[in-house]
Design an enzyme around this catalytic site. Structure first.
Site, PDB file in Angstrom:
ATOM      1  N   PRO A   1      38.368  47.788  35.951  1.00  0.00           N
ATOM      2  CA  PRO A   1      37.804  48.582  37.285  1.00  0.00           C
ATOM      3  C   PRO A   1      38.998  48.711  37.377  1.00  0.00           C
ATOM      4  CG  PRO A   1      37.808  46.463  38.460  1.00  0.00           C
ATOM      5  CD  PRO A   1      38.054  46.150  36.511  1.00  0.00           C
ATOM      6  N   ASN A   2      39.266  50.497  37.374  1.00  0.00           N
ATOM      7  CA  ASN A   2      40.201  51.454  38.244  1.00  0.00           C
ATOM      8  C   ASN A   2      41.234  51.749  37.362  1.00  0.00           C
ATOM      9  OD1 ASN A   2      39.099  51.655  40.663  1.00  0.00           O
ATOM     10  ND2 ASN A   2      39.689  49.550  40.998  1.00  0.00           N
TER      11      ASN A   2
ATOM     12  N   ARG B   1      47.141  56.291  40.492  1.00  0.00           N
ATOM     13  CA  ARG B   1      46.544  55.358  41.325  1.00  0.00           C
ATOM     14  C   ARG B   1      47.569  55.186  41.880  1.00  0.00           C
ATOM     15  NH1 ARG B   1      44.565  49.916  39.244  1.00  0.00           N
ATOM     16  NH2 ARG B   1      43.846  49.254  40.996  1.00  0.00           N
TER      17      ARG B   1
ATOM     18  N   TYR C   1      51.994  50.829  40.592  1.00  0.00           N
ATOM     19  CA  TYR C   1      51.636  50.692  39.066  1.00  0.00           C
ATOM     20  C   TYR C   1      52.686  51.817  37.776  1.00  0.00           C
ATOM     21  CZ  TYR C   1      48.089  48.282  40.629  1.00  0.00           C
ATOM     22  OH  TYR C   1      46.230  47.295  41.776  1.00  0.00           O
TER      23      TYR C   1
ATOM     24  N   ASN D   1      43.720  42.522  30.999  1.00  0.00           N
ATOM     25  CA  ASN D   1      44.398  42.849  32.035  1.00  0.00           C
ATOM     26  C   ASN D   1      42.650  43.253  32.668  1.00  0.00           C
ATOM     27  OD1 ASN D   1      44.734  44.472  35.158  1.00  0.00           O
ATOM     28  ND2 ASN D   1      46.425  45.225  34.366  1.00  0.00           N
TER      29      ASN D   1
ATOM     30  N   ALA E   1      40.653  43.788  39.138  1.00  0.00           N
ATOM     31  CA  ALA E   1      40.655  42.902  40.308  1.00  0.00           C
ATOM     32  C   ALA E   1      39.768  42.085  40.480  1.00  0.00           C
ATOM     33  CB  ALA E   1      39.995  44.570  41.683  1.00  0.00           C
TER      34      ALA E   1
ATOM     35  N   GLU F   1      47.306  36.967  29.857  1.00  0.00           N
ATOM     36  CA  GLU F   1      46.295  37.966  30.761  1.00  0.00           C
ATOM     37  C   GLU F   1      47.888  38.970  30.866  1.00  0.00           C
ATOM     38  OE1 GLU F   1      45.668  35.211  33.906  1.00  0.00           O
ATOM     39  OE2 GLU F   1      46.072  36.718  35.114  1.00  0.00           O
TER      40      GLU F   1
ATOM     41  N   HIS G   1      49.389  42.042  34.307  1.00  0.00           N
ATOM     42  CA  HIS G   1      48.998  42.570  35.171  1.00  0.00           C
ATOM     43  C   HIS G   1      50.498  43.968  35.252  1.00  0.00           C
ATOM     44  CE1 HIS G   1      45.841  40.050  36.539  1.00  0.00           C
ATOM     45  NE2 HIS G   1      46.628  38.806  36.202  1.00  0.00           N
ATOM     46  N   ILE G   2      50.021  44.748  35.503  1.00  0.00           N
ATOM     47  CA  ILE G   2      50.994  46.128  35.240  1.00  0.00           C
ATOM     48  C   ILE G   2      52.171  45.447  36.651  1.00  0.00           C
ATOM     49  CG2 ILE G   2      51.648  47.619  35.832  1.00  0.00           C
ATOM     50  CD1 ILE G   2      49.624  49.440  34.666  1.00  0.00           C
ATOM     51  N   SER G   3      51.662  45.071  37.683  1.00  0.00           N
ATOM     52  CA  SER G   3      52.613  45.126  39.489  1.00  0.00           C
ATOM     53  C   SER G   3      52.824  43.995  39.080  1.00  0.00           C
ATOM     54  CB  SER G   3      51.310  45.329  40.339  1.00  0.00           C
ATOM     55  OG  SER G   3      50.484  45.040  40.436  1.00  0.00           O
TER      56      SER G   3
ATOM     57  N   ARG H   1      52.456  40.419  46.444  1.00  0.00           N
ATOM     58  CA  ARG H   1      51.302  40.987  46.922  1.00  0.00           C
ATOM     59  C   ARG H   1      50.700  40.397  47.743  1.00  0.00           C
ATOM     60  NH1 ARG H   1      49.056  45.461  42.533  1.00  0.00           N
ATOM     61  NH2 ARG H   1      48.053  46.079  44.113  1.00  0.00           N
TER      62      ARG H   1
ATOM     63  N   ARG I   1      45.617  38.195  45.969  1.00  0.00           N
ATOM     64  CA  ARG I   1      45.877  38.655  44.437  1.00  0.00           C
ATOM     65  C   ARG I   1      46.576  37.659  44.080  1.00  0.00           C
ATOM     66  NH1 ARG I   1      45.168  43.800  43.939  1.00  0.00           N
ATOM     67  NH2 ARG I   1      45.011  44.827  46.165  1.00  0.00           N
TER      68      ARG I   1
HETATM   69  C1  DHK Z   1      45.695  46.087  38.638  1.00  0.00           C
HETATM   70  C2  DHK Z   1      45.148  45.834  39.510  1.00  0.00           C
HETATM   71  O1  DHK Z   1      43.614  47.047  39.578  1.00  0.00           O
HETATM   72  C3  DHK Z   1      44.938  45.166  40.394  1.00  0.00           C
HETATM   73  O2  DHK Z   1      43.199  44.426  41.037  1.00  0.00           O
HETATM   74  C4  DHK Z   1      45.180  43.664  40.118  1.00  0.00           C
HETATM   75  C5  DHK Z   1      46.462  44.500  38.212  1.00  0.00           C
HETATM   76  C6  DHK Z   1      46.320  43.977  39.466  1.00  0.00           C
HETATM   77  C7  DHK Z   1      47.346  45.020  38.075  1.00  0.00           C
HETATM   78  O3  DHK Z   1      48.899  44.764  38.109  1.00  0.00           O
HETATM   79  O4  DHK Z   1      47.439  45.288  36.670  1.00  0.00           O
HETATM   80  O5  DHK Z   1      45.217  43.132  41.450  1.00  0.00           O
END
Ligand code: DHK
Length: 197
Positions: free
Chosen positions: A65-66, A73, A78, A129, A132, A153, A155-157, A162, A166
């Site tokens: 999601p997102n 965002r 990100y 990825n 959330a 797995e 994650h960009i961040s 954080r 998370r």
């Molecule tokens: C992306 C999200 O949307 C967050 O909910 C995760 C992840 C981290 C990312 O870093 O790609 O906590």
């Protein structure tokens, strides 16, 4: 024992060397060796050579999601690349590695579960990825546990830098490797890792 070599270029970015050796008669013996130019120099990938005629191994690149809002965002977390940019980056990398990718994004947990299930018997690896859902979804963990090939797995961040919520990942209980905080490059590094497994 003369070993003349001829370099060939093939459409799928694999190169090959033909080794010719004189047998006892006048008929040369030839063998073909192929490698991907991205592999370490001198490393020969017979498996890729063997699979040249078959379709390339499929890797599913799944986003939660997102992730469709990437580029808009929280760019301080990100970055400014969009999800289309990430897909293009993955497609280019996969092409260089001799992989095929199925790149997808969904905002729905159930849809992500179904996509993971569909990978069974079809994909040779998953880069995921879960966004959330990483921190909440037992269902995605259970789905990944039905899939035997490698799972990376991404994650960009850097999720560990954080909020505390998370720091926990259900998906990490299944993942063979985890990449966090390397930006969108994390996806390409995950593909590279899968190409070596
Ligand atoms: C992306 C999200 O949307 C967050 O909910 C995760 C992840 C981290 C990312 O870093 O790609 O906590």
């Amino acid at each position: 024992n003369m070993r003349p070599s001829i370099r060939l270029s093939s459409p799928d970015a694999l190169s090959a060397i033909l080794y010719g050796g004189q047998s006892s008669g006048s008929t040369p013996r030839w063998s073909i060796r192929a490698w991907s130019p991205l592999d370490r120099p001198g490393q020969l990938c017979y498996a890729r050579c063997m699979s040249q005629s078959a379709s390339p191994p499929l890797v599913a690149v799944l986003n939660g999601p997102n992730m469709n809002m990437l580029g808009l965002r929280q760019p301080h977390l990100y970055g400014s690349a969009t999800l289309d940019d990430v897909e293009q980056l993955c497609a280019e990398t996969a092409d260089q590695l001799g992989l095929a990718i199925d790149f997808r994004q969904t905002n729905g947990e159930g849809e992500l579960v179904s996509w993971v299930q569909e990978c069974r018997g079809r994909a040779q690896g998953i880069v995921i990825n879960p966004a959330a859902f990483t921190h909440t979804s037992v269902a995605i963990l259970d789905a990944l546990n039905t899939f035997e090939p490698p799972v990376i797995e991404v994650h960009i961040s850097n999720v560990h830098k954080r909020e505390e919520f998370r720091h926990r990942s259900y998906v990490s209980l299944r993942a063979d490797g985890v990449i966090a905080g390397l930006g969108t490059q994390g996806y390409t590094l995950a593909l590279r890792r899968l190409a070596h497994l």
